[in-house]
Write a protein that holds these residues in place. Structure first.
Motif, PDB file in Angstrom:
ATOM      1  N   UNK A  33      34.503  31.252  33.041  1.00 63.66           N
ATOM      2  CA  UNK A  33      35.552  32.271  33.046  1.00 63.66           C
ATOM      3  C   UNK A  33      36.265  32.295  34.399  1.00 63.66           C
ATOM      4  N   UNK A  34      37.525  32.659  34.378  1.00 62.61           N
ATOM      5  CA  UNK A  34      38.292  32.741  35.627  1.00 62.61           C
ATOM      6  C   UNK A  34      38.845  34.151  35.772  1.00 62.61           C
ATOM      7  N   UNK A  35      39.175  34.513  37.003  1.00 62.98           N
ATOM      8  CA  UNK A  35      39.844  35.787  37.262  1.00 62.98           C
ATOM      9  C   UNK A  35      41.108  35.492  38.040  1.00 62.98           C
ATOM     10  N   UNK A  36      42.158  36.220  37.718  1.00 60.40           N
ATOM     11  CA  UNK A  36      43.422  36.075  38.422  1.00 60.40           C
ATOM     12  C   UNK A  36      43.502  37.141  39.505  1.00 60.40           C
ATOM     13  N   UNK A  37      43.960  36.727  40.671  1.00 60.17           N
ATOM     14  CA  UNK A  37      44.077  37.657  41.795  1.00 60.17           C
ATOM     15  C   UNK A  37      45.395  37.404  42.512  1.00 60.17           C
ATOM     16  N   UNK A  38      46.053  38.473  42.911  1.00 59.10           N
ATOM     17  CA  UNK A  38      47.335  38.388  43.609  1.00 59.10           C
ATOM     18  C   UNK A  38      47.104  38.580  45.104  1.00 59.10           C
ATOM     19  N   UNK A  39      47.752  37.755  45.926  1.00 59.41           N
ATOM     20  CA  UNK A  39      47.604  37.849  47.373  1.00 59.41           C
ATOM     21  C   UNK A  39      48.422  39.035  47.875  1.00 59.41           C
ATOM     22  N   UNK A  40      47.731  40.003  48.482  1.00 62.69           N
ATOM     23  CA  UNK A  40      48.394  41.178  49.044  1.00 62.69           C
ATOM     24  C   UNK A  40      48.853  40.936  50.467  1.00 62.69           C
TER      25      UNK A  40
END
Length: 88
Positions: free
Chosen positions: A27-34
């Protein structure tokens, strides 16, 4: 174990238990760079960033990223439990 008992045991396992997680099935998780926090590593080739998970906006962690990144980029995280140590 004799071969016949291994085959019998394998039949009792579900398909999910037989095949371990691999890169293409994990499984993967998406993360946005803040925020880009800075460069790290021996030669400065790693960037330390704070990311916010897309599915859980209240949770953010610090990660080390190799390659060109900027604020607003989306990362595909294969492993999301581990957090990088802060720069000194």
């Amino acid at each position: 174990r004799p071969r016949s008992s291994i085959k019998k045991h394998r039949k009792t396992l579900s398909k999910r238990q037989q095949s371990p997680l691999t890169m293409d099935t994990a499984p993967i998780k998406l993360a946005k760079i803040n925020r880009v926090l800075g460069r790290t590593g021996n030669t400065g080739n790693v960037t330390q960033v704070r990311v916010e998970f897309i599915d859980d906006p209240n949770r953010s962690i610090i990660r080390n990223v190799k390659g060109p990144v900027r604020e607003g980029d989306i990362l595909c995280l294969l492993e999301w439990e581990r957090e990088a140590r802060r720069l000194r």
